[in-house]
Design a protein around this motif. Sequence first.
Motif, PDB file in Angstrom:
ATOM      1  N   CYS A   1       0.834  -1.208   0.000  1.00  0.00           N
ATOM      2  CA  CYS A   1       0.000   0.000   0.000  1.00  0.00           C
ATOM      3  C   CYS A   1       0.866   1.255   0.000  1.00  0.00           C
ATOM      4  N   ASP A   2       2.011   1.216   0.672  1.00  0.00           N
ATOM      5  CA  ASP A   2       2.895   2.383   0.711  1.00  0.00           C
ATOM      6  C   ASP A   2       3.613   2.623  -0.612  1.00  0.00           C
ATOM      7  N   GLN A   3       3.737   1.623  -1.451  1.00  0.00           N
ATOM      8  CA  GLN A   3       4.432   1.737  -2.736  1.00  0.00           C
ATOM      9  C   GLN A   3       3.490   2.008  -3.898  1.00  0.00           C
ATOM     10  N   LEU A   4       2.202   1.810  -3.699  1.00  0.00           N
ATOM     11  CA  LEU A   4       1.236   1.801  -4.795  1.00  0.00           C
ATOM     12  C   LEU A   4       1.172   3.120  -5.564  1.00  0.00           C
ATOM     13  N   THR A   5       1.056   4.240  -4.888  1.00  0.00           N
ATOM     14  CA  THR A   5       0.920   5.522  -5.586  1.00  0.00           C
ATOM     15  C   THR A   5       2.149   5.812  -6.435  1.00  0.00           C
ATOM     16  N   GLU A   6       3.330   5.558  -5.888  1.00  0.00           N
ATOM     17  CA  GLU A   6       4.559   5.793  -6.655  1.00  0.00           C
ATOM     18  C   GLU A   6       4.627   4.867  -7.871  1.00  0.00           C
ATOM     19  N   THR A   7       4.182   3.631  -7.706  1.00  0.00           N
ATOM     20  CA  THR A   7       4.154   2.694  -8.833  1.00  0.00           C
ATOM     21  C   THR A   7       3.240   3.212  -9.942  1.00  0.00           C
TER      22      THR A   7
ATOM     23  N   GLU B   1      14.639  -6.491  -3.961  1.00  0.00           N
ATOM     24  CA  GLU B   1      15.014  -5.085  -4.003  1.00  0.00           C
ATOM     25  C   GLU B   1      14.772  -4.505  -5.388  1.00  0.00           C
ATOM     26  N   SER B   2      14.211  -3.313  -5.395  1.00  0.00           N
ATOM     27  CA  SER B   2      13.947  -2.612  -6.645  1.00  0.00           C
ATOM     28  C   SER B   2      14.111  -1.126  -6.380  1.00  0.00           C
ATOM     29  N   ARG B   3      13.226  -0.350  -6.901  1.00  0.00           N
ATOM     30  CA  ARG B   3      13.252   1.112  -6.860  1.00  0.00           C
ATOM     31  C   ARG B   3      13.761   1.651  -5.521  1.00  0.00           C
ATOM     32  N   GLY B   4      14.891   2.326  -5.557  1.00  0.00           N
ATOM     33  CA  GLY B   4      15.423   2.979  -4.370  1.00  0.00           C
ATOM     34  C   GLY B   4      15.776   2.038  -3.237  1.00  0.00           C
ATOM     35  N   GLY B   5      16.042   0.771  -3.548  1.00  0.00           N
ATOM     36  CA  GLY B   5      16.398  -0.184  -2.515  1.00  0.00           C
ATOM     37  C   GLY B   5      15.218  -0.770  -1.763  1.00  0.00           C
ATOM     38  N   GLN B   6      13.998  -0.369  -2.133  1.00  0.00           N
ATOM     39  CA  GLN B   6      12.810  -0.910  -1.473  1.00  0.00           C
ATOM     40  C   GLN B   6      12.610  -2.380  -1.855  1.00  0.00           C
ATOM     41  N   LEU B   7      12.031  -3.137  -0.936  1.00  0.00           N
ATOM     42  CA  LEU B   7      11.666  -4.520  -1.236  1.00  0.00           C
ATOM     43  C   LEU B   7      10.244  -4.547  -1.774  1.00  0.00           C
TER      44      LEU B   7
END
Length: 117
Positions: free
Chosen positions: A42-48, A78-84
């Motif tokens: 949910c925290d990654q969704l908007t940026e995606t 790990e992907s965008r900006g080191g996020q999992l």
Amino acid sequence: MSAPELVYKVLTGAEMEAFERDGRFEGSNADRRDGFIHLSTCDQLTETVDKHFAGQDGLHVAAVDLSAYRSEKVKWEESRGGQLFPHLYEPMLLETVTAYSPLQRNADGTVRLPVAG
């Protein structure tokens, strides 16, 4: 902190229509190219959405219950900006989707999460 069990997949209108009809989603062109289905927390969704779907209309968001999949088929990589990010290494099944809806945004611009109705 444990990994969330509910994650999200953004689908085009055509992908959502086929998913509803077939009961399974083999992946978008990008998913098939990369060998897994890209999902977001949910925290990654908007940026995606902003990064990979900018300017596209008719999008849908599906909430996917990862606990329905065998653990070896879900990898946090790990992907965008080191996020999992959660990656699904098998087709996504409609029966594992707890809710889905057309993509909408909240007043602050974040993507509204679908709720089971």
